[in-house]
Design a protein around this motif. Structure first.
Motif, PDB file in Angstrom:
ATOM      1  N   ALA A  15     -30.388  45.413  24.210  1.00  0.00           N
ATOM      2  CA  ALA A  15     -31.135  46.716  24.515  1.00  0.00           C
ATOM      3  C   ALA A  15     -32.434  46.596  23.471  1.00  0.00           C
ATOM      4  O   ALA A  15     -33.788  46.920  23.657  1.00  0.00           O
ATOM      5  N   GLU A  16     -32.425  47.146  22.510  1.00  0.00           N
ATOM      6  CA  GLU A  16     -32.700  47.543  21.167  1.00  0.00           C
ATOM      7  C   GLU A  16     -34.089  46.246  20.963  1.00  0.00           C
ATOM      8  O   GLU A  16     -35.046  46.661  20.948  1.00  0.00           O
ATOM      9  N   ASP A  17     -33.459  44.982  21.115  1.00  0.00           N
ATOM     10  CA  ASP A  17     -34.633  43.736  20.929  1.00  0.00           C
ATOM     11  C   ASP A  17     -35.249  43.584  22.649  1.00  0.00           C
ATOM     12  O   ASP A  17     -36.277  42.625  22.548  1.00  0.00           O
ATOM     13  N   LEU A  18     -35.102  44.094  23.436  1.00  0.00           N
ATOM     14  CA  LEU A  18     -35.517  43.924  25.051  1.00  0.00           C
ATOM     15  C   LEU A  18     -36.136  45.146  25.072  1.00  0.00           C
ATOM     16  O   LEU A  18     -38.056  45.217  25.293  1.00  0.00           O
ATOM     17  N   HIS A  71     -33.177  53.105  40.339  1.00  0.00           N
ATOM     18  CA  HIS A  71     -33.158  54.562  41.289  1.00  0.00           C
ATOM     19  C   HIS A  71     -31.949  55.496  41.193  1.00  0.00           C
ATOM     20  O   HIS A  71     -32.008  56.793  40.828  1.00  0.00           O
ATOM     21  N   TYR A  72     -30.668  54.613  40.560  1.00  0.00           N
ATOM     22  CA  TYR A  72     -29.798  55.852  39.786  1.00  0.00           C
ATOM     23  C   TYR A  72     -29.820  56.466  38.716  1.00  0.00           C
ATOM     24  O   TYR A  72     -29.191  57.966  38.750  1.00  0.00           O
ATOM     25  N   PHE A  73     -29.758  55.787  37.333  1.00  0.00           N
ATOM     26  CA  PHE A  73     -29.868  55.532  36.228  1.00  0.00           C
ATOM     27  C   PHE A  73     -30.687  56.398  35.925  1.00  0.00           C
ATOM     28  O   PHE A  73     -30.749  57.595  34.587  1.00  0.00           O
ATOM     29  N   GLU A  74     -32.294  56.453  36.261  1.00  0.00           N
ATOM     30  CA  GLU A  74     -33.293  56.914  35.682  1.00  0.00           C
ATOM     31  C   GLU A  74     -33.793  57.890  37.037  1.00  0.00           C
ATOM     32  O   GLU A  74     -34.951  57.901  36.140  1.00  0.00           O
ATOM     33  N   GLY A  75     -33.748  57.988  37.840  1.00  0.00           N
ATOM     34  CA  GLY A  75     -33.953  59.184  39.423  1.00  0.00           C
ATOM     35  C   GLY A  75     -35.450  58.438  39.728  1.00  0.00           C
ATOM     36  O   GLY A  75     -35.745  59.574  39.942  1.00  0.00           O
ATOM     37  N   THR A 112     -28.861  45.814  30.500  1.00  0.00           N
ATOM     38  CA  THR A 112     -27.984  44.967  29.250  1.00  0.00           C
ATOM     39  C   THR A 112     -26.563  45.656  29.053  1.00  0.00           C
ATOM     40  O   THR A 112     -25.819  44.184  28.901  1.00  0.00           O
ATOM     41  N   ARG A 113     -26.230  46.238  28.947  1.00  0.00           N
ATOM     42  CA  ARG A 113     -24.537  46.584  28.537  1.00  0.00           C
ATOM     43  C   ARG A 113     -24.207  46.259  26.956  1.00  0.00           C
ATOM     44  O   ARG A 113     -23.226  46.140  26.653  1.00  0.00           O
ATOM     45  N   ASP A 114     -25.341  46.244  26.232  1.00  0.00           N
ATOM     46  CA  ASP A 114     -25.385  46.334  24.778  1.00  0.00           C
ATOM     47  C   ASP A 114     -26.529  46.900  23.874  1.00  0.00           C
ATOM     48  O   ASP A 114     -27.652  46.479  24.440  1.00  0.00           O
ATOM     49  N   ARG A 171     -32.446  53.320  26.653  1.00  0.00           N
ATOM     50  CA  ARG A 171     -30.994  54.005  27.714  1.00  0.00           C
ATOM     51  C   ARG A 171     -31.043  52.879  28.653  1.00  0.00           C
ATOM     52  O   ARG A 171     -29.668  52.231  29.362  1.00  0.00           O
ATOM     53  N   THR A 172     -32.256  53.258  29.674  1.00  0.00           N
ATOM     54  CA  THR A 172     -32.360  51.790  29.968  1.00  0.00           C
ATOM     55  C   THR A 172     -32.182  50.568  30.241  1.00  0.00           C
ATOM     56  O   THR A 172     -31.742  49.514  31.179  1.00  0.00           O
TER      57      THR A 172
END
Length: 163
Positions: free
Chosen positions: A29-32, A117-121, A23-25, A17-18
């Motif tokens: 994201a899975e590759d990353l 900061h905002y999405f992972e808290g 990446t917005r893809d 998710r992070t």
């Protein structure tokens, strides 16, 4: 390596998710995440304590290196469909799209700071630890990112419409 297998089983979805937020893809994201986990596995015995900062750092740094190399030319799209009727399941999709488009214009470092900061808290100190920079650098990047988001025409139009 059972500790590593347990870590991956517990954290894979959150890491993915992070990576998606960066990446917005989903495919990228899975590759990353796979690249980050492969690198973490190689260093797993040397990681003391909580491996999260180390793995998030790998994700952020790998994304930054991929982002620098990526071609940012025009990407053709099909004609967008008519807007959905009010009250259906697509409510809010347009706003999220506007926000993600605006976040996509940020530099890789600014986007990493906003996502962590905002999405992972994460606290600013945790973000600084992950990105291996000072808290002042994180605050500076976050301030610049928020300033860019405030002047983005799509975000401004969206927030004015809510008033």
């Amino acid at each position: 390596m059972t500790d590593f297998a347990e870590y991956v089983a517990q954290r894979h979805e959150r890491l993915r998710r992070t990576a998606y937020l960066l990446t917005r893809d989903w495919a990228t994201a899975e590759d990353l995440v796979q690249t980050a986990l492969a690198r973490a596995w190689l260093a797993w015995r040397r990681i003391d304590g909580n491996p999260d900062p180390y793995v998030y750092r790998i994700i952020a740094n790998t994304h930054a290196s991929w982002w620098r190399r990526r071609w940012r030319g025009e990407i053709p799209t099909e004609v967008l469909p008519d807007r959905a009727v009010a009250g259906d399941f697509t409510d809010g999709v347009g706003e999220r799209d506007v926000l993600w488009t605006a976040i996509g214009t940020l530099s890789g470092r600014q986007r990493a700071v906003v996502v962590l900061h905002y999405f992972e808290g994460m606290t600013l100190a945790q973000v600084a630890e992950v990105l291996r920079c000072s808290i002042g650098a994180v605050k500076s990047q976050l301030g610049r990112a928020l300033a860019r988001l405030r002047v983005d025409q799509g975000v401004r139009t969206m927030t004015e419409a809510k008033r």
